[in-house]
Structure formats: C-alpha cells, structure tokens
Design an enzyme around this catalytic site. Structure first.
Site, PDB file in Angstrom:
ATOM      1  N   ASP A 117       0.864  -1.164   0.000  1.00 19.84           N
ATOM      2  CA  ASP A 117       0.000   0.000   0.000  1.00 19.84           C
ATOM      3  C   ASP A 117       0.913   1.230   0.000  1.00 19.84           C
ATOM      4  OD1 ASP A 117      -2.304   1.674   0.455  1.00 19.84           O
ATOM      5  OD2 ASP A 117      -1.707   1.734   2.568  1.00 19.84           O
ATOM      6  N   ASP A 159      -0.176   5.056   0.970  1.00 14.11           N
ATOM      7  CA  ASP A 159      -0.420   6.041   2.022  1.00 14.11           C
ATOM      8  C   ASP A 159      -0.373   5.396   3.405  1.00 14.11           C
ATOM      9  OD1 ASP A 159      -2.073   8.708   0.572  1.00 14.11           O
ATOM     10  OD2 ASP A 159      -1.589   6.913  -0.569  1.00 14.11           O
ATOM     11  N   LYS A 196      -6.838  -4.443  -5.269  1.00  8.65           N
ATOM     12  CA  LYS A 196      -5.531  -4.672  -4.639  1.00  8.65           C
ATOM     13  C   LYS A 196      -5.217  -6.169  -4.562  1.00  8.65           C
ATOM     14  CE  LYS A 196      -5.006  -0.553  -1.747  1.00  8.65           C
ATOM     15  NZ  LYS A 196      -4.526  -0.081  -0.448  1.00  8.65           N
TER      16      LYS A 196
END
Length: 332
Positions: free
Chosen positions: A125, A127, A258
């Site tokens: 990921d 952020d 994702k």
C-alpha cells in the site's frame, strides 16, 4: 548454557551459538543441537531493545502450550536485533498472544517465512505504509477542506465505510482545487523509515516491487521514478484546465483490485505463491494481505491488526526486511 550466563542483549548471544546454528530452548537455557528438528512454525522477535526479558516471557507461554522450540543464532539489521525460534507447530493462539503483548519490540508467529535469497514479489500500500502521510488529506488541507476529508479517510481505513464510495465523496470535496497542489504534496512526501532500504535489498535479490494504492497515480508515479518500482496501481484524479474536477477517472483501486493485483503480478513475473509479501495499514488492504504468503499490517488500524498474519507496531519497514532475512536464516 543457562540464561543467567548469557548477555542481556540478544544480539550478543551470536558467539555462543558457534559452531551450532540452532540450539534447543529448555527450562534452564539453551542446549546444543546436532540435528535440527522439523519446524511447523516460526517466531520472530525484533527490536532495538530486544532482551532476555522478552524471550523469558515467550518461553513461559511456549512451555504452557507444551511447544518445543529451537533458537537460531541472532542477527542484526542495522540497530534492530532479531531472534528467530522454530516451533514444533504453528499455533494461531500463540500468534494472538504475541500480538497482545505490550512490548517495546515487535514479534510475529507464522507457519512459513519467505526468503530474501529467492525471487519474490513485494506489494505495498502507499499512504501510511510506503509513505508517512495520507495524500488525499494533504491535498484537502491545502485546498481548505482538510477536516471534512480526514474524517472520511479515518472511517474508511477502519472499515466503517465502503472504500469506493468514500473515495468518491472525498474527491468531490476537492472540486476546483488548483492542480499545483498535487505537485506541492508530491515534492514533500515523507517516505516511511526503512522504505529505501527494503526496496534496495529486495531489488538486489531479484524481487519485483510494486505499489497497489487507493491513493493517486500522481504520487505513486513519483515513488516509482524515485525507487525504480516495477509496477504501480492507483487512481487517476481528473484535471481540466488546471483544476481538479472532483472526479476519479476509470476503475477505482479498492480492496478487490488490490487483491487481484497481487495475483496478477505473481502470475506475470512467475513468482511462487510462497514468496509473496504484502504490506498495508487499512481495512481495504486486508484481502491483499490475505492473498500473500506473508501479510504484514504496519501501524495498522485495530481491525487490520487483528486479522493480519503479522502486526508491526513499533518498528517501521525495516521489520519486513528482518522477516525476510529470518527466512534465509532458517532456510524455510
């Protein structure tokens, strides 16, 4: 050797292992092993303050569950001390017990450890994982709608809101913001400590490194150029005449995307399923973490910490490098 005769710092134990790479953990201390028993699970303890205290607490828990364990020779990653133990079995209750400890170090219990020395796939990921900020919150702050957007971001990361809808709602609040804000945020992105070292080490070992983010390509692309990443998957902010329109273009990268990205990249690059690692912090990362052989929750929300294989609370991304080197150490 009795624990009373061992140094307080675990890193100082390495000399006591030679010529044995692993020793049996007994009630009295460590006993040399000529033959390493089969291990069905591994415990990794890691931290700058790792000491006999942490091992003694783990030892009590292991013995209460009648778990036989062996200690491998400790090592260091920078200033982080690492100790790996092989257990007879993998025990979900032991994993939960380790997560519950209020230690000054981090710990993990897994059935298998990917090896840095074999080709693999690292998917992160962005952020609050690869970087220390939530980019949309920074854009919103500069656009004057910071509090409204940050509140929605927090709820989405905790799994209280459906991610795609929450993203559309947040982006809508950015309508008419100057595109120059994006470049301002990109220029000041603070990398997560340990990121450059983790990426450099995995790339040097032949790993593929990628980002799958619910954030934006403007920032993921910046990281790709900076670090030489193999792939990025992120969202596109629509811009017209130098202003944000308040819309996202194309497919939104949500939890399902994702998870699919990890599987697609694994197939594209011919990576063994056992050599896949995913790292994230939000609820929308959970399917991706569960699709990986090693799913790591980094500074994660409680719902993610509870469900992920590994939960890192104290260390940063250097913890993932510790886990991969632990895999090399045990030959898992």
């Amino acid at each position: 050797m009795p624990f009373s005769h061992m140094p307080e710092r675990i890193a100082d134990w390495a000399a006591h292992f030679a010529p044995h790479q692993a020793q049996l953990l007994s009630a009295e201390g460590l006993e040399p092993l000529e033959t390493l028993p089969a291990c069905g699970g591994y415990v990794v303890l890691m931290g700058r303050e790792l000491s006999k205290f942490h091992l003694s607490q783990l030892q009590v828990e292991l013995f209460s569950e009648s778990q036989q364990a062996v200690c491998f020779a400790p090592f260091c990653v920078g200033e982080v001390q690492v100790l790996v133990l092989g257990t007879r079995d993998y025990d979900p209750e032991l994993m939960s017990w380790i997560k519950d400890q209020e230690w000054s170090i981090d710990g993990a219990h897994v059935a298998r450890l990917p090896r840095l020395g074999e080709p693999g796939l690292l998917l992160m990921d962005m952020d609050s994982t690869a970087i220390q900020i939530e980019c949309i919150d920074e854009i919103a702050r500069l656009a004057g709608v910071g509090e409204q957007v940050a509140a929605v971001t927090a709820a989405a990361m905790q799994g209280k809101l459906e991610f795609a809808d929450s993203l559309r709602n947040r982006v809508a609040l950015l309508k008419d913001a100057d595109e120059a804000i994006l470049e301002q945020v990109a220029a000041d992105i603070p990398l997560m400590p340990g990121l450059t070292e983790l990426v450099a080490a995995t790339q040097a070992a032949g790993w593929k490194v990628a980002i799958a983010s619910g954030g934006f390509t403007r920032f993921a692309g910046h990281l790709q150029r900076l670090l030489g990443l193999d792939h990025i998957e992120a969202n596109d902010l629509e811009v017209v005449d130098g202003r944000l329109t308040g819309r996202v273009e194309g497919r939104i990268v949500d939890a399902q995307v994702k998870a699919e990205t990890l599987l697609a990249l694994r197939e594209r690059y011919g990576i063994s399923a056992a050599q896949t690692v995913a790292i994230g912090d939000g609820a929308n990362d959970l399917p991706m973490l569960k699709n990986a052989a090693l799913g790591v929750a980094l500074h994660a929300k409680p719902v993610v910490r509870e469900q992920a294989q590994v939960a890192i609370r104290g260390l940063d991304l250097e913890a993932v490098l510790c886990l991969l080197l632990a895999g090399d150490r045990v030959g898992a």
